[in-house]
Design an enzyme around this catalytic site. Structure first.
Site, PDB file in Angstrom:
ATOM      1  N   HIS A 270       8.259  62.529 -24.210  1.00  0.00           N
ATOM      2  CA  HIS A 270       9.377  63.242 -23.580  1.00  0.00           C
ATOM      3  C   HIS A 270      10.273  62.331 -22.753  1.00  0.00           C
ATOM      4  O   HIS A 270      11.313  62.754 -22.276  1.00  0.00           O
ATOM      5  CB  HIS A 270       8.830  64.383 -22.706  1.00  0.00           C
ATOM      6  CG  HIS A 270       8.261  65.506 -23.517  1.00  0.00           C
ATOM      7  ND1 HIS A 270       8.954  66.654 -23.776  1.00  0.00           N
ATOM      8  CD2 HIS A 270       7.082  65.629 -24.165  1.00  0.00           C
ATOM      9  CE1 HIS A 270       8.218  67.452 -24.537  1.00  0.00           C
ATOM     10  NE2 HIS A 270       7.069  66.844 -24.784  1.00  0.00           N
TER      11      HIS A 270
ATOM     12  N   ASP B 235      17.213  59.137 -18.650  1.00  0.00           N
ATOM     13  CA  ASP B 235      16.567  60.428 -18.805  1.00  0.00           C
ATOM     14  C   ASP B 235      16.239  60.614 -20.277  1.00  0.00           C
ATOM     15  O   ASP B 235      17.118  60.447 -21.127  1.00  0.00           O
ATOM     16  CB  ASP B 235      17.524  61.541 -18.343  1.00  0.00           C
ATOM     17  CG  ASP B 235      16.796  62.663 -17.639  1.00  0.00           C
ATOM     18  OD1 ASP B 235      15.618  62.859 -17.939  1.00  0.00           O
ATOM     19  OD2 ASP B 235      17.416  63.351 -16.800  1.00  0.00           O
TER      20      ASP B 235
HETATM   21  C1  GDG Z   1      11.101  65.455 -18.724  1.00  0.00           C
HETATM   22  C2  GDG Z   1      12.031  64.277 -19.039  1.00  0.00           C
HETATM   23  C3  GDG Z   1      13.160  65.699 -20.740  1.00  0.00           C
HETATM   24  C4  GDG Z   1      14.541  72.606 -12.227  1.00  0.00           C
HETATM   25  N1  GDG Z   1      14.617  73.192 -11.031  1.00  0.00           N
HETATM   26  C5  GDG Z   1      14.129  74.434 -11.153  1.00  0.00           C
HETATM   27  C6  GDG Z   1      13.766  74.633 -12.465  1.00  0.00           C
HETATM   28  N2  GDG Z   1      14.021  73.472 -13.117  1.00  0.00           N
HETATM   29  C7  GDG Z   1      13.778  73.223 -14.552  1.00  0.00           C
HETATM   30  C8  GDG Z   1      15.066  73.058 -15.301  1.00  0.00           C
HETATM   31  C9  GDG Z   1      14.634  72.246 -16.503  1.00  0.00           C
HETATM   32  C10 GDG Z   1      13.457  71.442 -15.975  1.00  0.00           C
HETATM   33  O1  GDG Z   1      13.095  71.988 -14.731  1.00  0.00           O
HETATM   34  C11 GDG Z   1      13.824  69.981 -15.756  1.00  0.00           C
HETATM   35  O2  GDG Z   1      13.897  69.368 -17.017  1.00  0.00           O
HETATM   36  P1  GDG Z   1      14.679  67.991 -17.292  1.00  0.00           P
HETATM   37  O3  GDG Z   1      14.747  67.784 -18.726  1.00  0.00           O
HETATM   38  O4  GDG Z   1      16.027  68.077 -16.676  1.00  0.00           O
HETATM   39  O5  GDG Z   1      13.857  66.847 -16.555  1.00  0.00           O
HETATM   40  P2  GDG Z   1      12.276  66.402 -16.349  1.00  0.00           P
HETATM   41  O6  GDG Z   1      11.559  67.367 -15.486  1.00  0.00           O
HETATM   42  O7  GDG Z   1      12.343  65.023 -15.820  1.00  0.00           O
HETATM   43  O8  GDG Z   1      11.629  66.425 -17.810  1.00  0.00           O
HETATM   44  C12 GDG Z   1      13.369  64.793 -19.527  1.00  0.00           C
HETATM   45  C13 GDG Z   1      12.113  66.763 -20.480  1.00  0.00           C
HETATM   46  O9  GDG Z   1      10.910  66.185 -19.986  1.00  0.00           O
HETATM   47  C14 GDG Z   1      11.790  67.542 -21.745  1.00  0.00           C
HETATM   48  O10 GDG Z   1      11.368  66.707 -22.764  1.00  0.00           O
HETATM   49  O11 GDG Z   1      14.398  66.342 -21.010  1.00  0.00           O
HETATM   50  O12 GDG Z   1      14.201  63.713 -19.874  1.00  0.00           O
HETATM   51  O13 GDG Z   1      12.210  63.443 -17.904  1.00  0.00           O
HETATM   52  O14 GDG Z   1      14.189  73.062 -17.556  1.00  0.00           O
HETATM   53  O15 GDG Z   1      15.552  74.311 -15.617  1.00  0.00           O
HETATM   54  N3  GDG Z   1      13.270  75.788 -12.914  1.00  0.00           N
HETATM   55  C15 GDG Z   1      13.133  76.804 -12.022  1.00  0.00           C
HETATM   56  N4  GDG Z   1      13.447  76.652 -10.722  1.00  0.00           N
HETATM   57  C16 GDG Z   1      13.932  75.500 -10.244  1.00  0.00           C
HETATM   58  O16 GDG Z   1      14.192  75.399  -9.038  1.00  0.00           O
HETATM   59  N5  GDG Z   1      12.675  77.977 -12.458  1.00  0.00           N
END
Ligand code: GDG
Length: 735
Positions: free
Chosen positions: A165, A372
């Site tokens: 990921h 990312d």
């Molecule tokens: C890793 C990789 C890759 C955030 N704040 C809240 C909340 N979130 C959710 C978002 C989103 C998720 O968290 C964050 O996902 P990201 O993709 O932006 O980043 P990582 O956590 O670093 O994820 C990344 C991912 O894996 C998938 O393969 O895209 O590059 O680093 O879904 O919505 N959700 C809630 N409350 C919050 O305050 N409910």
């Protein structure tokens, strides 16, 4: 039997809490859990992972295991110390920073590495405890890089997919890991290896070729008896959920509440887990500069910054938190007025309906990671917009999602002025243009949702397994071995024609390591001493080398790919008188390539010249080899020469000389009733093709061949020959 899907990830898709002595289980609604949900109906399934909770007693552990079994989950319990070293340590202080190009935060600590290995082994044991014959295993992410290899070692036929990921870094960074080889071998245990983008695929393939020496063809690798496919699968989101939720009353109420409080015309939104890879301080600096450059926007805009606490026990994350607190304070202090706060800062996680409200009501989504893997926030922001309203996404070109969301305003996160300028542009884009851009991006996100992503991965995984099965279709069975062994024992005149490198021993990087082992010499010795058994070593090596290594055994030789022959206790001879005048013309060309390719060298044999590039830089070696092949083809057109490309070598020799022709020379003189020919590379194909139909021909390595059977490796070939000589001895003892 129907197939069962077994998902293995660091965390199970739930969290466990204990209040007033009672355990409660909250399912997590993360992207992965959503993507997999459709498979829970289609396949029987099981999820293996750490529950994120340390049971206080054995009974509690049993209760949790029982409760989770009903939810089709199997927990891997870890001690506090294991979590500290494997999760906070190796996963988040070594792999995470290095793979995100933060080498300054990367720790190379052997204690954490050992714990990481140990925990991967615990996961492996758990998988082995549950695995059934038709299972499809899907391993996730950087916490479990060793797991595919560990499972493969125990169950050769398992069907394993692996998805990373986070980014896969360039070889120059990956090579700094002292454990790079083991990590590579771990990942290569999978049949399908998936990344978010093609760039990560390229980086991974470059590392496989430099670290493990595996070359790919169209992103397919051949490893032992398997085909491994490496591909990109850009992870999507649950599009309908993000697109439909803003309609709900609960969300609309939330939006109203926020707007009444904020009272500004425009809202900029920033959402991340607290992480240095997300580029949050630079984002704030960009906003700061924007406020400075454009005072006309003061009191008209607000930046809502939601930072979700994460990995708080890791020092670099704690430092980042202080840095953010300080920066937000400074900007708000410098630009704020009574009644207006430029940054509305939330350091917590919010419920989904609030998240949906924030996405929907904001005018600009500001996403500026340094690196990312994908970045789902950027996709969720776009999907939460309705077509009647606008919204502009500012996106870092370093996020995996930038490949799909090309319509966003792209920025380089290191360029503060560019971020400031992008904010200004975003605030001024006409509504119609905003709607059009959003529509384009929404279409893509709807099409490749997380469900489609998971389906795509699973389809490819099943296809890849089919490729491996084809490749090993000539695999020799135990019954066939026994049959050949019986025929060998029954025969009156037997001939064994054996290639050396790649057949009896693996390819070696140094001449010292290429020498025959005691086991090789002993097998050859025993075979050659059997009555009526002629052993011929048929190699591309120089006759002096063969003489030196095996001259004391009762064996016969074919050297230099068929140029020289020598019967036991006789002299070396050539089949026909060969001309070598061409060498003086070809030598200068090869010398030129040695100068241009550090690490390469020339080997001169009596009837051939060889350019070796095994020790040169992989990419450069391959490039120069192609160039050299081109010029040699042109130069040798009228010289009756043959140019052969072998394993990291290019050899020029007289046409008409080959291993097959030379082997026939031996066979013409004796009427053998048992012939076995074994070889591994394409020069041995001449031999396989020229053998009479009654001969047993065996290719070592699972590649396309005209041999009748194939075997996995030199180890297997040697064991087979050893068994042959032992069974012959037993046979003769009994008779
Ligand atoms: C890793 C990789 C890759 C955030 N704040 C809240 C909340 N979130 C959710 C978002 C989103 C998720 O968290 C964050 O996902 P990201 O993709 O932006 O980043 P990582 O956590 O670093 O994820 C990344 C991912 O894996 C998938 O393969 O895209 O590059 O680093 O879904 O919505 N959700 C809630 N409350 C919050 O305050 N409910």
């Amino acid at each position: 039997m129907s197939k069962r899907l077994v998902i293995i990830s660091n965390r199970l898709p739930l969290s466990i809490n204990k209040r007033k002595g009672k355990l409660s289980y909250q399912p997590s609604s993360g992207g992965l859990a959503t993507g997999m949900s459709s498979f829970y109906q289609k396949y029987d399934s099981l999820w293996i992972g750490w529950p994120g909770y340390a049971p206080e007693s054995k009974t509690e552990q049993q209760d949790i295991t029982q409760e989770l079994a009903d939810k089709k989950m199997s927990p891997v319990f870890l001690s506090r110390r294991q979590v500290e070293l494997y999760y906070e340590g190796f996963s988040n202080k070594t792999i995470w920073p290095l793979f995100h190009y933060f080498s300054q935060y990367t720790l190379y600590d052997s204690k954490s590495w050992l714990a990481y290995k140990r925990v991967n082994q615990i996961f492996c044991d758990k998988v082995l405890e549950h695995i059934q014959p038709n299972d499809i295993l899907w391993v996730h992410d950087y916490h479990l890089l060793l797991l595919p290899g560990m499972i493969r070692e125990k169950t050769r036929d398992a069907l394993i997919g692996f998805f990373l990921h986070i980014p896969f870094p360039s070889y120059e960074l990956f090579r700094t890991l002292p454990w790079r080889q083991e990590i590579m071998n771990g990942i290569l245990g999978a049949d399908l290896i998936g990344f978010h983008t093609y760039d990560y695929v390229r980086h991974f393939l470059s590392s496989t070729s430099r670290i493990v020496g595996l070359e790919h063809s169209l992103a397919r690798l051949r490893h032992d008896d398997r085909v491994i496919k490496v591909d990109s699968f850009p992870m999507g989101i649950d599009y309908d959920k993000y697109h439909e939720t803003p309609k709900q009353d609960k969300v609309q109420k939330e939006i109203k509440k926020f707007k009444t409080r904020l009272k500004t015309e425009k809202i900029i939104l920033s959402i991340d887990r607290l992480d240095y890879s997300k580029g949050i301080p630079q984002r704030l600096e960009g906003y700061h500069q924007f406020l400075h450059d454009h005072p006309e926007y003061r009191e008209k805009i607000t930046l809502i910054m939601l930072v979700v606490p994460s990995r708080a026990r890791v020092e670099s994350y704690r430092k980042l938190k202080y840095q953010l607190d300080e920066l937000v304070g400074r900007i708000n202090g410098e630009h704020g007025t009574i009644g207006w706060t430029p940054i509305y800062y939330l350091y917590r996680s919010v419920p989904f309906h609030v998240l949906s409200a924030l996405y929907n009501m904001s005018d600009v989504g500001l996403v500026t990671p340094f690196r990312d893997g994908m970045n789902l926030v950027s996709k969720e922001f776009v999907a939460s917009k309705r077509s009647d309203k606008g919204g502009v996404l500012i996106l870092s070109e370093m996020a995996g999602s930038s490949h799909e969301l090309g319509e966003a305003i792209m920025i380089n996160p290191n360029n503060i002025a560019e971020i400031a300028h992008a904010i200004k542009t975003a605030l001024e884009i006409p509504l119609e243009e905003q709607k059009h851009t959003l529509e384009e991006m929404n279409l893509k996100l709807k099409r490749y949702s997380v469900k489609r992503w998971a389906e795509d991965f699973m389809e490819r995984l099943l296809q890849t397994h089919g490729l491996s099965e084809n490749l090993a279709s000539k695999k020799i069975t135990t019954r066939l071995r026994q049959f050949i062994s019986r025929k060998f024992n029954e025969s009156k005149k037997r001939v064994l024609i054996l290639d050396y490198d790649g057949t009896l021993v693996g390819y070696a990087r140094t001449p010292e390591k290429a020498k025959p082992t005691a086991q090789v010499r002993s097998v050859l010795k025993h075979l050659s001493q059997l009555p009526n058994c002629m052993v011929i070593i048929n190699s591309g090596r120089k006759r002096e080398t063969l003489q030196d290594w095996f001259g004391d055994l009762e064996v016969n030789f074919i050297a230099e790919h068929g140029a020289w022959l020598k019967r036991y206790q006789a002299e070396w001879f050539t089949i026909e008188s060969l001309n070598t005048a061409w060498k003086s013309e070809i030598m200068p060309i090869l010398e030129h390539y040695v100068m241009r390719t550090p690490g390469s060298f020339i080997e001169e044999k009596n009837y051939s010249l060889v350019w070796h590039y095994r020790k040169a830089n992989v990419g450069l070696g391959a490039l120069r080899a192609t160039e050299l092949m081109d010029s040699l083809k042109y130069m040798t057109a009228n010289l009756n020469l043959q140019v052969m490309e072998g394993n990291k070598v290019i050899e020029v020799k007289n046409a008409g000389v080959n291993k097959g022709r030379a082997a026939l020379r031996y066979l013409e003189e004796i009427s053998a009733d048992f012939i076995l020919a074994m070889g591994d590379d394409w020069t041995d194909e001449y031999m396989f093709r020229d053998m009479p139909n009654s001969a047993y021909t065996i290719k070592v390595g699972y590649h396309a061949t005209s041999a009748t059977y194939s075997m996995r490796s030199p180890q297997e070939a040697l064991a087979f020959l050893e068994d042959l000589s032992k069974s012959a001895l037993r046979d003769s003892d009994q008779s």
